[in-house]
Motif scaffolding. Structure first.
Motif, short mmCIF file in Angstrom:
data_model
loop_
_atom_site.label_atom_id
_atom_site.label_comp_id
_atom_site.label_asym_id
_atom_site.label_seq_id
_atom_site.Cartn_x
_atom_site.Cartn_y
_atom_site.Cartn_z
N TYR A 94 49.82 -1.10 -1.27
CA TYR A 94 50.80 -0.64 -1.24
C TYR A 94 50.86 -1.34 0.34
O TYR A 94 51.58 -2.84 0.72
CB TYR A 94 51.95 -0.14 -1.05
CG TYR A 94 52.89 -0.27 -0.72
CD1 TYR A 94 54.23 -1.13 -2.16
CD2 TYR A 94 54.25 -0.29 0.61
CE1 TYR A 94 55.26 -1.80 -1.35
CE2 TYR A 94 54.69 -0.38 1.06
CZ TYR A 94 55.61 -1.40 0.08
OH TYR A 94 57.49 -1.04 0.71
N ALA A 95 49.79 -1.22 1.09
CA ALA A 95 49.71 -1.68 2.31
C ALA A 95 49.44 -2.88 2.90
O ALA A 95 49.62 -3.72 3.54
CB ALA A 95 49.04 -1.08 3.48
N TYR A 96 48.76 -3.56 1.65
CA TYR A 96 47.75 -4.13 1.97
C TYR A 96 48.43 -5.44 1.32
O TYR A 96 48.84 -6.59 1.85
CB TYR A 96 46.51 -4.27 1.03
CG TYR A 96 45.28 -3.78 1.68
CD1 TYR A 96 44.73 -4.07 3.09
CD2 TYR A 96 45.12 -2.35 0.88
CE1 TYR A 96 44.06 -3.20 4.09
CE2 TYR A 96 43.11 -2.09 2.07
CZ TYR A 96 43.13 -2.52 3.09
OH TYR A 96 41.95 -1.40 4.03
N PHE A 97 49.36 -4.92 0.61
CA PHE A 97 50.14 -6.04 -0.24
C PHE A 97 51.16 -6.50 0.60
O PHE A 97 51.34 -7.93 0.88
CB PHE A 97 50.90 -5.01 -1.66
CG PHE A 97 51.67 -6.31 -2.52
CD1 PHE A 97 51.27 -6.92 -3.73
CD2 PHE A 97 53.02 -5.57 -2.40
CE1 PHE A 97 52.29 -7.76 -4.50
CE2 PHE A 97 53.90 -6.97 -2.28
CZ PHE A 97 53.83 -7.76 -4.20
N ALA A 98 52.05 -5.34 1.05
CA ALA A 98 53.19 -5.70 2.78
C ALA A 98 52.27 -6.76 3.40
O ALA A 98 53.52 -7.46 3.76
CB ALA A 98 53.33 -4.45 3.06
N GLN A 99 51.39 -7.17 3.30
CA GLN A 99 50.76 -8.25 4.50
C GLN A 99 49.61 -9.12 3.83
O GLN A 99 49.01 -9.90 4.74
CB GLN A 99 49.45 -7.49 5.72
CG GLN A 99 49.68 -5.97 5.76
CD GLN A 99 48.59 -5.29 6.50
OE1 GLN A 99 48.53 -5.70 7.76
NE2 GLN A 99 48.26 -3.78 5.67
N GLU A 100 50.36 -9.04 2.12
CA GLU A 100 49.90 -10.13 2.04
C GLU A 100 48.29 -10.06 1.66
O GLU A 100 47.82 -11.76 0.98
CB GLU A 100 50.53 -11.95 2.66
CG GLU A 100 52.64 -11.60 2.46
CD GLU A 100 53.00 -12.71 2.03
OE1 GLU A 100 52.15 -14.04 2.92
OE2 GLU A 100 54.06 -12.98 1.75
N GLN A 101 48.11 -9.33 1.99
CA GLN A 101 46.33 -9.42 2.02
C GLN A 101 46.06 -8.32 0.01
O GLN A 101 46.10 -7.74 0.06
CB GLN A 101 45.79 -8.63 1.99
CG GLN A 101 46.19 -9.21 3.99
CD GLN A 101 45.43 -8.17 4.38
OE1 GLN A 101 45.23 -6.42 4.28
NE2 GLN A 101 44.75 -8.56 6.07
#
Length: 174
Positions: A100-107
């Protein structure tokens, strides 16, 4: 006399509404304050000494709630490193949170990797399935997204998110 009774009723209703509003404001301030104190305490502790997996996970989760995604991912990675081998089941939650943290950073590629790690451990983890499907959607991988939403529905047929998104994708792919 009649006007004064309306005034009393009006003032009573107004006082009741203000009391309810005050209750909710005070409650929210109290919850926010408690979260801030917990966050501060955890940050202080892990900066002074090495933390354990649970502390790093809690800190990462609090930072996710505050939308501090880069900081959250740092602590969630530490949580994975500190997680004992016999607590593999708990790593599912950490992998999902890190995704989720990566998703939120568009990674999205990193997010997909983390969701897949969670699903290797627990293939029927619906939250990770939904998150993985959403990541596929954001990468414009619609067939993979639909397939993943269908896996989510197989695990939980009443999953409203997966139902809605799968139906939308079926229409788009038809």
């Amino acid at each position: 006399m009649e006007n004064s009774s309306y005034l009393v009723v009006y003032l009573g209703i107004l006082l009741a509404l203000l009391s309810v509003a005050t209750f909710f404001v005070v409650r929210q301030v109290w919850v926010t304050r408690r979260v801030e104190v917990t966050l501060s305490d955890l940050q202080t502790k892990v900066s002074q000494q090495k933390g354990n997996a649970l502390e790093y996970y809690e800190l990462g989760s609090l930072l996710l709630d505050k939308k501090l995604f880069a900081q959250a991912s740092t602590y969630l990675k530490k949580a994975l490193k500190e997680l004992p081998d016999d607590e593999v089941e708990n790593s599912v939650l950490v992998h999902n949170a890190l995704g989720y943290a990566y998703f939120a950073q568009e990674q999205f590629d990193l997010a997909i990797r983390q969701y897949n790690e969670a699903l290797k451990i627990r293939p029927d983890y619906v939250t990770a399935l939904n998150n993985l499907a959403h990541s596929y959607e954001r990468k414009q991988l619609m067939p993979q997204a639909l397939e993943t939403y269908e896996k989510s529905l197989a695990a939980e047929p009443t999953n409203a998110t997966a139902q809605r998104r799968a139906e939308s994708l079926r229409k788009r792919l038809a």
